[in-house]
Design an enzyme around this catalytic site. Structure first.
Site, PDB file in Angstrom:
ATOM      1  CG  ASP A  67      -0.291  -0.480   2.489  1.00  0.00           C
ATOM      2  OD1 ASP A  67       0.948  -0.400   2.572  1.00  0.00           O
ATOM      3  OD2 ASP A  67      -0.999  -0.923   3.399  1.00  0.00           O
ATOM      4  CG  ASN A 136      -8.485  -1.543  11.707  1.00  0.00           C
ATOM      5  OD1 ASN A 136      -7.593  -2.244  11.230  1.00  0.00           O
ATOM      6  ND2 ASN A 136      -8.908  -0.438  11.129  1.00  0.00           N
ATOM      7  CG  HIS A 138      -5.541  -2.383   8.534  1.00  0.00           C
ATOM      8  ND1 HIS A 138      -5.556  -1.014   8.679  1.00  0.00           N
ATOM      9  CD2 HIS A 138      -4.290  -2.771   8.889  1.00  0.00           C
ATOM     10  CE1 HIS A 138      -4.371  -0.610   9.083  1.00  0.00           C
ATOM     11  NE2 HIS A 138      -3.584  -1.649   9.221  1.00  0.00           N
ATOM     12  CD  GLU A 143      -8.420   0.888   7.454  1.00  0.00           C
ATOM     13  OE1 GLU A 143      -8.157  -0.090   8.183  1.00  0.00           O
ATOM     14  OE2 GLU A 143      -8.092   2.055   7.746  1.00  0.00           O
TER      15      GLU A 143
HETATM   16  P1  PGA Z   1       2.351  -1.738  12.557  1.00  0.00           P
HETATM   17  O1  PGA Z   1       1.275  -1.698  11.399  1.00  0.00           O
HETATM   18  O2  PGA Z   1       3.361  -2.761  12.191  1.00  0.00           O
HETATM   19  O3  PGA Z   1       2.941  -0.356  12.591  1.00  0.00           O
HETATM   20  O4  PGA Z   1       1.628  -2.098  13.814  1.00  0.00           O
HETATM   21  C1  PGA Z   1       0.729  -2.908  10.988  1.00  0.00           C
HETATM   22  C2  PGA Z   1      -0.422  -2.653  10.032  1.00  0.00           C
HETATM   23  O5  PGA Z   1      -1.147  -1.669  10.210  1.00  0.00           O
HETATM   24  O6  PGA Z   1      -0.611  -3.461   9.118  1.00  0.00           O
END
Ligand code: PGA
Length: 242
Positions: A67, A136, A138, A143
């Site tokens: 992304d 959450n 995702h 999302e």
């Molecule tokens: P993070 O992000 O490694 O900074 O916790 C993970 C994600 O949002 O996929």
């Protein structure tokens, strides 16, 4: 699903790196899907170290990041392209033309997402994708919601996701872009092998829901339960609610 728990976040990340290196050795033209975020930083550190020690050759590999923020791209502080340059691309012998990150600054995002999917298709899809998980649930920037998109698309980021990314924008979540481009869930699940890396207490609840709860688009990571070849690498904290 094969779930492994390690004593520290660093050990979990190094275990994921070991699997990437094995795949790279047996299949030098590996097509990798790559995440950003705090979780994979020690994984990239391990890959860079392996390369410096002559144990990782990326010269024939291809990568596709999951992304990118809409409006940001190469050279922008806060962009995932800059994150990848900093943590991996600048330090290994991956040919720049095969290190793909969505261009959030593309004039026409519709053309950009189409071209990205076409490029992934042209190389035969993803061999191995490494995933983090949002608090959450995702995956990439897919999302939670009533539906999920199969292919690369534009997404509106949840406030929780913008807050989680504030660190890239001097701690100010309001500066985190409101939209992003993300590889779709169908492309991710189409990978021949998946590694999910999750570390830290803040991920414990969502890891338990994703791995043992019902499969639902409200927890995108729960769809991994339907994939035949997923390795989950956790530290003790992230595994503490299992
Ligand atoms: P993070 O992000 O490694 O900074 O916790 C993970 C994600 O949002 O996929």
């Amino acid at each position: 699903m094969h779930i492994s728990t390690y004593s520290t976040a660093d050990r979990a990340a190094r275990a994921s790196a070991t699997r990437v290196l094995e795949c790279l050795r047996t299949h030098p033209s590996l097509v990798l899907g790559l995440p950003t975020g705090l979780t994979p930083v020690p994984l990239y550190r391990a890959l860079v170290r392996a390369h410096q020690l002559g144990r990782a050759d990326f010269s024939q590999a291809t990568t596709f990041n999951l992304d990118e923020f809409l409006g940001l791209g190469r050279g922008d502080a806060g962009s995932y392209r800059t994150f990848m340059d900093t943590h991996l691309f600048a330090h290994v012998n991956l040919p720049p033309r095969r290190a793909h990150v969505l261009d959030g600054r593309a004039k026409d995002w519709r053309a950009e997402v189409k071209a990205y999917d076409a490029r992934i298709q042209r190389v035969g899809g993803l061999d191995l994708v490494i995933l983090g998980i949002g608090r959450n649930g995702h995956l990439g920037f897919n999302e939670p919601g009533p539906t999920l998109a199969a292919r690369t698309h534009r997404v509106r980021l949840r406030t929780a996701t913008r807050r989680a990314n504030a660190g890239l924008f001097e701690g100010d979540w309001r500066r985190v872009p409101t939209h992003a481009l993300s590889m779709g869930i169908g492309t991710i699940l189409g990978a021949r092998e998946i590694i999910l890396l999750a570390t830290g207490q803040t991920k414990a609840r969502i890891v338990a829901r994703a791995l043992h709860g019902p499969i639902t688009t409200r927890v995108p990571a729960s769809l991994l339960q339907a994939h035949p070849n997923v390795a989950v690498c956790l530290d003790r904290d992230a595994a503490s609610a299992l």
